[in-house]
Design an enzyme around this catalytic site. Structure first.
Site, PDB file in Angstrom:
ATOM      1  N   SER A   1    -100.402 -12.058 -22.940  1.00  0.00           N
ATOM      2  CA  SER A   1    -100.316 -13.509 -23.143  1.00  0.00           C
ATOM      3  C   SER A   1    -101.707 -14.112 -23.186  1.00  0.00           C
ATOM      4  O   SER A   1    -102.653 -13.610 -22.555  1.00  0.00           O
ATOM      5  CB  SER A   1     -99.511 -14.150 -22.006  1.00  0.00           C
ATOM      6  OG  SER A   1     -99.643 -15.556 -22.000  1.00  0.00           O
TER       7      SER A   1
ATOM      8  N   TYR B 190     -98.056 -15.212 -13.292  1.00  0.00           N
ATOM      9  CA  TYR B 190     -97.802 -14.774 -14.668  1.00  0.00           C
ATOM     10  C   TYR B 190     -99.073 -14.248 -15.330  1.00  0.00           C
ATOM     11  O   TYR B 190     -99.059 -13.184 -15.960  1.00  0.00           O
ATOM     12  CB  TYR B 190     -97.226 -15.944 -15.467  1.00  0.00           C
ATOM     13  CG  TYR B 190     -96.821 -15.614 -16.876  1.00  0.00           C
ATOM     14  CD1 TYR B 190     -95.710 -14.806 -17.131  1.00  0.00           C
ATOM     15  CD2 TYR B 190     -97.528 -16.113 -17.971  1.00  0.00           C
ATOM     16  CE1 TYR B 190     -95.325 -14.512 -18.433  1.00  0.00           C
ATOM     17  CE2 TYR B 190     -97.145 -15.836 -19.266  1.00  0.00           C
ATOM     18  CZ  TYR B 190     -96.047 -15.032 -19.492  1.00  0.00           C
ATOM     19  OH  TYR B 190     -95.665 -14.738 -20.779  1.00  0.00           O
ATOM     20  N   ALA B 191    -100.170 -14.984 -15.186  1.00  0.00           N
ATOM     21  CA  ALA B 191    -101.423 -14.546 -15.798  1.00  0.00           C
ATOM     22  C   ALA B 191    -101.879 -13.208 -15.212  1.00  0.00           C
ATOM     23  O   ALA B 191    -102.389 -12.345 -15.934  1.00  0.00           O
ATOM     24  CB  ALA B 191    -102.505 -15.607 -15.608  1.00  0.00           C
TER      25      ALA B 191
END
Length: 238
Positions: free
Chosen positions: A126, A138-139
């Site tokens: 991402s 998430y990162a």
């Protein structure tokens, strides 16, 4: 040549677009996700990819039924939170869904790909790996997929198996639109960071992934391709 590819998170968005793209080009797609789509262009097996045991059972069944030529680790989970609000259970959940199925799927497909000396693994990362508020978990998970990519690429380079990653920018999926309706502040915030001034289309991301799965990408491994309308370049000062 027709090949068989396993795609996690295949029921919607980029996963479903990729499934349709591959099927249209004569490949067999085996899709995994929690909810079955209305019309899937291949073999679909519903499974909760957040459940490690259920995922193992599904993968064991798949490898007994099909010779997998490649794996696309696409499933993901976001739990947005400011740093002070991140909890360890939420962190573990995001890591579990983003990373455990990726490892298990690659391990399941690996013996067959090694035996045939041909294989493709594509991990969907991402743009958030470059830094974004509210994305601690998430990162970090998506950055770990880049780490998987580079390590596996080195391990498998002499086995005829390539491993690459794709890092999409803001993409107009159903989920993205549900959270960022047309005209919303969220939409404008995301658009302001994309030099092209528009969102990506699932089919555009799918086309890049499909290239990495192809014969033509046989000399590319260990790479992360940003498909993001220039968002990873930063904003112009002029």
């Amino acid at each position: 040549m027709s090949r068989t590819f396993l795609i996690t998170g295949a029921s919607k968005g980029i996963g479903l677009a990729l499934s349709a793209h591959l099927a249209a080009n004569g490949h067999h797609v085996v899709g995994l996700a929690r909810t079955s789509p209305r019309d899937f262009p291949g073999t679909f097996i519903p499974v909760d990819l957040g459940d490690d045991d259920a995922t193992r059972v599904a993968l064991d069944d798949i490898t007994q039924r099909f010779d997998l030529d490649g794996v696309v680790n696409n499933v993901g989970l976001v739990r947005p939170a400011l740093l002070e609000d991140v909890t360890l259970p939420a962190l573990d959940e995001v890591f579990g869904v983003n990373l455990h199925p990726a490892l298990l799927a690659a391990q399941a497909a690996l013996p067959g790909m090694r035996a045939r000396r041909w294989g493709r693994i594509v991990n969907i990362s991402s743009l958030t790996i470059l830094g974004i508020p509210h994305r601690t978990a998430y990162a970090a998970a998506k950055a770990a997929l880049v780490g998987f990519t580079r390590s596996w690429a080195i391990e498998l380079a002499d086995a005829g198996i390539t491993v690459n990653a794709v890092a999409p920018g803001p993409t107009e999926t159903e989920l993205f639109r549900a959270n960022n309706p047309a005209g919303s502040e969220g939409e404008q915030r995301y658009l302001s960071g994309v030099p092209m001034g528009r969102f990506g289309k699932p089919g555009e991301i799918a086309a890049t992934i499909a290239f990495l799965l192809s014969e033509d990408a046989g000399f590319m491994t260990g790479q992360t391709l940003h498909v993001d309308g220039g968002a990873s370049l930063g904003r112009s000062l002029f």
